[in-house]
Scaffold this active site. Structure first.
Site, short mmCIF file in Angstrom:
data_model
loop_
_atom_site.label_atom_id
_atom_site.label_comp_id
_atom_site.label_asym_id
_atom_site.label_seq_id
_atom_site.Cartn_x
_atom_site.Cartn_y
_atom_site.Cartn_z
N ARG A 55 -8.15 13.14 28.04
CA ARG A 55 -7.55 13.63 26.79
C ARG A 55 -8.59 13.79 25.69
O ARG A 55 -8.35 14.47 24.69
CB ARG A 55 -6.40 12.70 26.36
CG ARG A 55 -5.64 13.19 25.15
CD ARG A 55 -4.20 12.64 25.03
NE ARG A 55 -4.02 11.33 25.60
CZ ARG A 55 -4.35 10.18 24.99
NH1 ARG A 55 -4.84 10.19 23.77
NH2 ARG A 55 -4.16 9.03 25.60
N TYR A 106 3.46 34.50 11.29
CA TYR A 106 4.04 34.40 12.63
C TYR A 106 5.29 33.52 12.56
O TYR A 106 5.27 32.46 11.93
CB TYR A 106 3.00 33.80 13.57
CG TYR A 106 3.54 33.45 14.92
CD1 TYR A 106 4.00 34.43 15.78
CD2 TYR A 106 3.62 32.12 15.34
CE1 TYR A 106 4.52 34.11 17.02
CE2 TYR A 106 4.13 31.79 16.58
CZ TYR A 106 4.58 32.79 17.41
OH TYR A 106 5.09 32.46 18.64
#
Ligand SMILES: *Cc1c(COP(=O)(O)O)cnc(C)c1O
Length: 367
Positions: A55, A106
């Site tokens: 990660r 957006y």
């Protein structure tokens, strides 16, 4: 071969973006090194190195981040999607902080702002991004404003913000600036060079370019901002898979060639569409490969058009090699100030005459 260190031909010259797109982030030119970075499928690393856990870092991410960072002029971080990048960034806005953003951002960005706001995390002020004075006034009116969110061109209105003027005003007020550069790509606009603090990408679109993967990215030239974003990515876990990252890097290698062709097609189609009697106006900022004709016949005409072609695919999203289009107001989230008859077209890299013939046979049948 020239050899003397004083030989002027040895002075490194800055590389052009096309060369960076092809060459950045590759393994060293040494015997038996692969030309392309491999897909490193691992969840963990042997301890006490730099990476430690999947990660926190991955060599395939690093190759992509090096290439995109070099194109944008900063350090890049890969994310699982454009929205993963957007929400990770918004999570860094302090409690009760303000965000000024384009009303025609957006739709996912607008929805994320509304979601953060509804949970009492921050407050958003939506503005008309072409009205520079009004955007500056909105920042001045909110003493807790922490972030100016820019998107230019906007999706799908294709409005253009005066980025240098807005950045100067924001910085005077101590406000950081992010630019969603998805539509322009680093080849047509480099926000960091225009003064912006952070660049956001939906790499799903032009950077990947083949409509087969989702990914996002943030880029910054400030080390402290980079560290904050990296720390937040580590915690939120909004990371892409190594295979997805490899696909996006593969796409990035041809970004300049795809964009050049798509832009040439878009310029020609915008010109021809403007002359068609079924078309009221064509929105096109003069660069990039998204065009947005508004049809005289409104909803019905637009709904007819998107069902009446054979090459153009009725689909959302954009930035792929294939031409796609949709009537944006079919989405409940889309701003009501977007005309009902606006069709957002993502122009691909097919032959422009074939694209035009497919459109015109449909437009001619609109009564
Ligand atoms: C698609 C898009 C996003 C969101 O990206 P995803 O990869 O779909 O999460 C953000 N900004 C713009 C301008 C987009 O077009």
């Amino acid at each position: 071969m020239s050899g003397s260190p004083n030989d002027p031909s040895m002075t490194p010259r800055p590389l052009h973006p096309a060369t960076i797109a092809v060459t950045a982030g590759r393994p060293p030119h040494e015997p038996d090194e692969p030309l392309n970075v491999p897909i490193t499928m691992t969840s963990t690393y042997v301890a006490t190195g730099d990476l430690e856990y999947g990660r926190y870092g991955n060599p395939t991410w690093s190759a992509f981040e090096e290439a995109l960072g070099a194109l944008e002029g900063g350090r890049a971080l890969a994310f699982a999607s454009g929205m993963a990048a957007a929400t990770t960034l918004l999570d860094l806005v302090g409690q009760d902080g303000g965000v000024v953003a384009p009303r025609h951002s957006y739709s996912g960005t607008i929805a994320a702002l509304a979601d953060f706001e509804s949970r009492g995390r921050l407050h958003a002020t939506l503005v008309d991004i072409v009205d520079t004075a009004a955007v500056i006034a909105a920042m001045e009116a909110d003493e807790d404003c922490a972030l100016l969110w820019l998107e230019s061109p906007t999706n799908p209105a294709l409005e253009i913000a005066d980025i240098p003027a807005l950045v100067a005003a924001a910085h005077r007020l101590g406000i950081q600036v992010v630019v969603d550069n998805t539509f322009a790509t680093p080849l047509l606009q480099q926000p960091i060079a225009l003064g912006a603090d952070i660049v956001l990408h939906s790499a799903t679109k032009y950077i990947a370019g083949h409509s087969d993967v989702l990914m996002g990215a943030l880029v910054t030239a400030h080390e402290d901002v980079y560290a904050a974003l990296k720390g937040r990515r580590d915690l939120m876990g909004a990371v892409p898979g190594p295979f997805e990252t490899w696909l996006v890097l593969r796409g990035l290698r041809t970004l300049h060639v795809r964009l050049e062709r798509a832009q040439a097609n878009a310029t020609e189609l915008a010109r021809r569409l403007a002359d068609h009697p079924a078309v009221e106006e064509v929105r096109y900022p003069g660069f990039g490969a998204i065009i947005a004709p508004v049809l005289v016949g409104g909803v019905d005409a637009a709904d007819f058009l998107v069902r009446a072609t054979s090459l153009w695919v009725h689909a959302t999203s954009l930035g792929g090699v294939e031409s796609t289009f949709e009537r944006r107001r079919r989405w409940k989230l889309e701003a009501t100030s977007i005309p009902e008859g606006l069709v957002r077209m993502s122009v691909g890299i097919e032959d422009v005459e074939d694209l035009w013939n497919d459109l015109v046979q449909a437009l001619d049948r609109i009564s």
